[in-house]
Design a protein around this motif. Sequence first.
Motif, short mmCIF file in Angstrom:
data_model
loop_
_atom_site.label_atom_id
_atom_site.label_comp_id
_atom_site.label_asym_id
_atom_site.label_seq_id
_atom_site.Cartn_x
_atom_site.Cartn_y
_atom_site.Cartn_z
N PHE A 9 0.78 -1.20 0.08
CA PHE A 9 0.03 0.06 0.10
C PHE A 9 0.96 1.25 -0.11
O PHE A 9 0.44 2.27 -0.60
N MET A 10 1.87 1.08 0.71
CA MET A 10 2.97 2.40 0.84
C MET A 10 3.38 2.90 -0.67
O MET A 10 3.77 3.80 -1.17
N ILE A 11 3.73 1.39 -1.32
CA ILE A 11 4.57 1.70 -2.70
C ILE A 11 3.52 2.41 -3.47
O ILE A 11 3.86 3.11 -4.40
N VAL A 12 2.28 1.78 -3.63
CA VAL A 12 1.22 2.29 -4.41
C VAL A 12 0.95 3.79 -4.15
O VAL A 12 0.91 4.49 -5.16
N THR A 13 0.88 4.04 -2.92
CA THR A 13 0.63 5.65 -2.54
C THR A 13 1.87 6.55 -2.89
O THR A 13 1.47 7.45 -3.56
N VAL A 14 3.02 5.97 -2.79
CA VAL A 14 3.90 6.81 -3.05
C VAL A 14 4.20 6.84 -4.38
O VAL A 14 4.55 8.22 -5.22
N TYR A 15 3.95 6.00 -5.46
CA TYR A 15 4.13 5.90 -6.86
C TYR A 15 2.90 6.80 -7.30
O TYR A 15 3.12 7.44 -8.63
N LEU A 99 9.08 -9.20 -6.57
CA LEU A 99 7.65 -9.61 -6.98
C LEU A 99 6.62 -8.35 -6.37
O LEU A 99 5.88 -8.14 -7.02
N GLN A 100 6.86 -8.15 -5.09
CA GLN A 100 6.33 -6.81 -4.37
C GLN A 100 6.58 -5.52 -5.24
O GLN A 100 5.49 -4.91 -5.47
N GLY A 101 7.75 -5.41 -5.70
CA GLY A 101 7.74 -4.24 -6.41
C GLY A 101 7.24 -4.00 -7.65
O GLY A 101 6.77 -3.04 -7.95
N ILE A 102 7.09 -5.44 -8.31
CA ILE A 102 6.62 -5.27 -9.54
C ILE A 102 4.86 -5.22 -9.57
O ILE A 102 4.34 -4.16 -10.17
N LEU A 103 4.44 -6.17 -8.86
CA LEU A 103 2.96 -5.64 -8.62
C LEU A 103 2.27 -4.53 -8.00
O LEU A 103 1.32 -4.03 -8.47
N PHE A 104 3.27 -4.05 -7.10
CA PHE A 104 2.37 -2.74 -6.45
C PHE A 104 2.64 -1.56 -7.03
O PHE A 104 2.33 -0.61 -6.80
#
Length: 124
Positions: A9-15, A99-104
């Motif tokens: 969720f943090m990755i999605v929000t930041v990006y 995988l997390q970096g790719i998906l999110f």
Amino acid sequence: IALIAISGFMIVTVYIFSVKERTYEIGVRRALGASGFDIVFQFVIEGIITSLVAFGVVLFICTVACNLTTAILVSKFYIDLRFVFSWKLILSTIGLTVLQGILFSMTPALIASKIRPTEAIRWD
């Protein structure tokens, strides 16, 4: 699983905020001929790199904390408890991190790829 979801969720929000802040840059790249795939690829690579850097920082902090805990247990309580990091665990965690970096980062990347050059340049 909860930690993966929270960090995702943090990755999605930041990006998503990054896409909003870099709208003009994305528009200029699109106007100069970058395809939607190029924009998606850029954001996904940035997501992977961000995740790997975070993994490196967390691994360093965990290693220091484990060594400090071991030293305290040995010196104060005479308990010789060793923490062991296996390479298999570290490599599987790196795989999960990628995988997390790719998906999110995919959702913000797809949002960025839909930006039209004329609207992005006019927006700024």
